[in-house]
Design a protein around this motif. Sequence first.
Motif, short mmCIF file in Angstrom:
data_model
loop_
_atom_site.label_atom_id
_atom_site.label_comp_id
_atom_site.label_asym_id
_atom_site.label_seq_id
_atom_site.Cartn_x
_atom_site.Cartn_y
_atom_site.Cartn_z
N VAL A 134 0.83 -1.21 0.00
CA VAL A 134 0.00 0.00 0.00
C VAL A 134 0.86 1.26 0.00
O VAL A 134 0.61 2.20 -0.77
N GLU A 135 1.91 1.28 0.83
CA GLU A 135 2.78 2.45 0.89
C GLU A 135 3.52 2.68 -0.42
O GLU A 135 3.67 3.81 -0.88
N ALA A 136 3.99 1.60 -1.04
CA ALA A 136 4.70 1.73 -2.32
C ALA A 136 3.76 2.24 -3.41
O ALA A 136 4.16 3.06 -4.25
N CYS A 137 2.52 1.79 -3.38
CA CYS A 137 1.54 2.29 -4.35
C CYS A 137 1.32 3.79 -4.14
O CYS A 137 1.18 4.55 -5.10
N GLY A 138 1.31 4.21 -2.87
CA GLY A 138 1.17 5.63 -2.56
C GLY A 138 2.33 6.44 -3.10
O GLY A 138 2.15 7.54 -3.63
N GLU A 139 3.55 5.90 -2.97
CA GLU A 139 4.73 6.58 -3.52
C GLU A 139 4.60 6.77 -5.03
O GLU A 139 4.89 7.83 -5.56
N LEU A 140 4.15 5.74 -5.70
CA LEU A 140 4.01 5.80 -7.16
C LEU A 140 2.85 6.72 -7.55
O LEU A 140 2.94 7.44 -8.54
N ASP A 141 1.78 6.71 -6.75
CA ASP A 141 0.64 7.59 -7.03
C ASP A 141 1.04 9.06 -6.95
O ASP A 141 0.48 9.90 -7.66
N MET A 142 2.00 9.39 -6.08
CA MET A 142 2.39 10.78 -5.88
C MET A 142 3.26 11.33 -7.01
O MET A 142 3.41 12.54 -7.15
#
Length: 142
Positions: free
Chosen positions: A93-101
């Motif tokens: 979830v955190e890695a997806c957030g990094e990529l989303d940003m």
Amino acid sequence: MEVALERSKQQKLQREQSKVEQWSERLLVNQTFGEGEGSTQILNSVEQVAQILKDKRYSPEQVDRIFRKLTRGIPRERIEQSLVNTPLLALLVEACGELDMLEKEDNTNRRWNGRMERDLRRRLFAMEWGINPDDLEKDGED
């Protein structure tokens, strides 16, 4: 004839499960020591997972399948505590957030839709409250 068809379906399902297992291993696990139940895994960092998602061009569908694999079979008591405390789920979830940003211009993964973290957190929240996450998708389509 029906037996052969059923066997073919089972083989296809096993191939799909194996593929998802390989994706999740490549994405989340840096190194494994030992084999079987007693093995120890060293996980990638959030930055490493985000970079792999970007470089290997994982699609939202692939991430969704990894998410479903990670949440399959979790006992009810564990769901009520908090799924985000599960290291592999938190990492995903955190890695997806990094990529989303990342700005669209900076993200070489054109398959990424920029809403993955939100969708995963929404599904985790639903699961913690005993709601079937698949029902959320049906409601969102209306």
